[in-house]
Design an enzyme around this catalytic site. Structure first.
Site, PDB file in Angstrom:
ATOM      1  N   TYR A 145      36.469  45.077  42.998  1.00  0.00           N
ATOM      2  CA  TYR A 145      37.367  44.415  43.946  1.00  0.00           C
ATOM      3  C   TYR A 145      38.790  44.860  43.662  1.00  0.00           C
ATOM      4  O   TYR A 145      39.187  45.009  42.500  1.00  0.00           O
ATOM      5  CB  TYR A 145      37.267  42.897  43.778  1.00  0.00           C
ATOM      6  CG  TYR A 145      38.296  42.146  44.592  1.00  0.00           C
ATOM      7  CD1 TYR A 145      37.992  41.681  45.871  1.00  0.00           C
ATOM      8  CD2 TYR A 145      39.587  41.911  44.101  1.00  0.00           C
ATOM      9  CE1 TYR A 145      38.934  41.010  46.636  1.00  0.00           C
ATOM     10  CE2 TYR A 145      40.536  41.249  44.863  1.00  0.00           C
ATOM     11  CZ  TYR A 145      40.205  40.797  46.126  1.00  0.00           C
ATOM     12  OH  TYR A 145      41.143  40.142  46.882  1.00  0.00           O
ATOM     13  N   GLU A 233      43.096  44.348  51.223  1.00  0.00           N
ATOM     14  CA  GLU A 233      41.981  43.929  50.376  1.00  0.00           C
ATOM     15  C   GLU A 233      40.847  44.931  50.523  1.00  0.00           C
ATOM     16  O   GLU A 233      40.364  45.181  51.627  1.00  0.00           O
ATOM     17  CB  GLU A 233      41.504  42.526  50.772  1.00  0.00           C
ATOM     18  CG  GLU A 233      40.435  42.004  49.827  1.00  0.00           C
ATOM     19  CD  GLU A 233      40.012  40.578  50.176  1.00  0.00           C
ATOM     20  OE1 GLU A 233      39.485  40.363  51.277  1.00  0.00           O
ATOM     21  OE2 GLU A 233      40.225  39.684  49.331  1.00  0.00           O
TER      22      GLU A 233
END
Ligand code: ADP
Ligand code: MG
Length: 422
Positions: A145, A233
């Site tokens: 991530y 993101e």
């Protein structure tokens, strides 16, 4: 300089969102590694994308990805096809792979386009899929991530990474916050080499993956500044079997007030993804943001709008919106604002809280009365007026014969509307 700008008016609002494929175009143009992919808005376009993608890499896997402004697509399901996910891998085998993959994509695209995808982020009503991104299948070693978030508390971008890729980062933050590593970026220096190395090390990367991750982080954080994003993101950021580091997903949103500097991004806006009430408000030049509560607010001035929301919460209610009609609003604008508020079925009551400075109380009163006559009033309405021409304003409302409760001050008004909606 901002004051020198004389171009077209661009929407001012909290944030402008774009689709994954658009975010990937922006990344690719900045040397940030993403898989190859092609956009399709029809079944034929989706099928036509398969051959070039497969032949480019000699890899027979393609992924069909629904393009909506919401995450969780992989685990999401279509209302019309409960077994079908919003991100679907097509594995056609090496021999005769292209034709088989084309047929599989034809069937998938036929189902997905025009259907409604429900994910944890869309709400139960889901979102209609009108665009597909046909992407090269990537040989994933690990899913990580990564995000670059504008942290308003420190007025800086923060780079966050985690080994827990592919899962909801909110879950990680709640249960295992130690698994999220952060670096705050000094705007004068950018992401320093030691910071990038620290994070890459923290992710457990070695060799080529370590070096590639550092380049990736440096390029992405530079892009965040250049593009005025408030969020990028990448979930998942993947390490490939060959040691490459690649953005497999991409969510980007931008500071809408900076879009005058980025007309090409302003054009990427997809109005079909936006809230119709917010779009209508923007057309009337109203600052409007929809919220989840039940009390509609009509206020002038952003500061008063904020404190109105606060006081509603303070007395036990929940605001349904933030709405600033502005300093110099006309009766027409007030009418438009009122209509937008009453259209929301969640609104169980309306609180008009106006301080008439530049804006005169009688103008507001005329606007409210006109709006109520046009759209009717199915819910309680509390009005608090103060300032220029307040007596005239009150008189207009009293003589209108409308069922309006007047309030002596802000707190009184907030309490009255909360009670009336209980
Ligand atoms: P969402 O976050 O909306 O579910 P993603 O783009 O993250 O959508 O895709 C979901 C999952 O699908 C990813 O975590 C990854 O495992 C897989 N996936 C997505 N794109 C590809 C691709 N190009 N190649 C291989 N797998 C992919
Ligand atoms: Mg994702």
């Amino acid at each position: 300089m901002r004051g020198d700008y004389h171009g077209p008016a661009v929407r001012k609002g909290p944030s402008l969102k774009i689709h994954e494929y658009q975010a990937k175009q922006l990344m690719k143009a900045r040397g940030i590694s993403v898989p190859s992919g092609l956009l399709a808005t029809t079944v034929d376009e989706a099928v036509a994308a398969v051959r070039p993608l497969i032949e480019e890499l000699g890899n027979p896997v393609v992924v069909v990805k629904s393009q909506i402004h919401a995450g969780g697509r992989g685990k999401g399901r279509f209302i019309e096809y409960p077994d079908l996910g919003g991100v679907t891998v097509v594995l056609a085998g090496i021999d005769g792979g292209v034709e088989a993959a084309e047929e599989a994509v034809r069937e998938l695209a036929g189902k997905m386009l025009g259907s409604t995808l429900v994910t944890i982020q869309t709400g139960p009503e889901g979102k209609q899929v009108n665009r597909l991104y046909i992407e090269q299948g990537v040989d994933i070693e690990t899913e990580l991530y990564l995000s670059v978030v504008l942290d308003r508390a420190v007025s800086r971008n923060v780079l966050m990474v985690s080994t827990e890729g592919g899962t909801e980062i909110e879950e990680v933050a709640e249960h295992t916050p130690e698994k999220i590593l952060r670096a705050t970026i000094d705007p004068a220096i950018g992401l320093a080499n030691f910071q990038a190395a620290d994070l890459a090390y923290g992710l457990g990367l070695e060799g080529d993956a370590f070096k590639n991750a550092i380049s990736f982080m440096k390029a992405l954080t530079a892009a965040a500044v250049e593009l005025d994003t408030d969020l990028i993101e990448i979930n998942p950021l993947v390490v490939t079997k060959a040691g490459g580091v690649m953005a497999l997903d991409g969510k980007m949103s931008f500071d809408a007030n900076a879009m005058f500097r980025h007309p090409h991004i302003a054009q990427m806006r997809d109005e079909s993804e936006e809230d119709p009430a917010e779009l209508e408000a923007a057309e009337h030049d109203l600052s409007f943001i929809k919220l989840d509560g039940s009390i509609g607010c009509m206020v002038n001035g952003a500061g008063l709008a904020m404190s109105t929301m606060d006081i509603i919460k303070y007395v036990g209610g929940e605001p349904a919106n933030f709405l600033d009609v502005g300093g110099g609003a006309t009766a027409d604008k007030v009418t438009a604002a009122f209509k937008i508020i009453t259209k929301d079925p969640r609104v169980k009551g309306i609180f008009v809280n106006i301080f008439g400075g530049i804006m005169k109380c009688d103008t507001i009163a005329i606007g409210v009365v006109e709006a109520v006559k046009e759209v009717g009033l199915q819910v309680p309405l509390v009005v608090r007026l103060e300032g220029t021409n307040v007596d005239l304003g009150k008189q207009i409302i009293d003589e209108s014969g409308l069922n309006v409760v007047s309030a002596s001050d802000m707190k009184d008004g907030a309490q009255k509307i909360v009670e009336l909606t209980k």
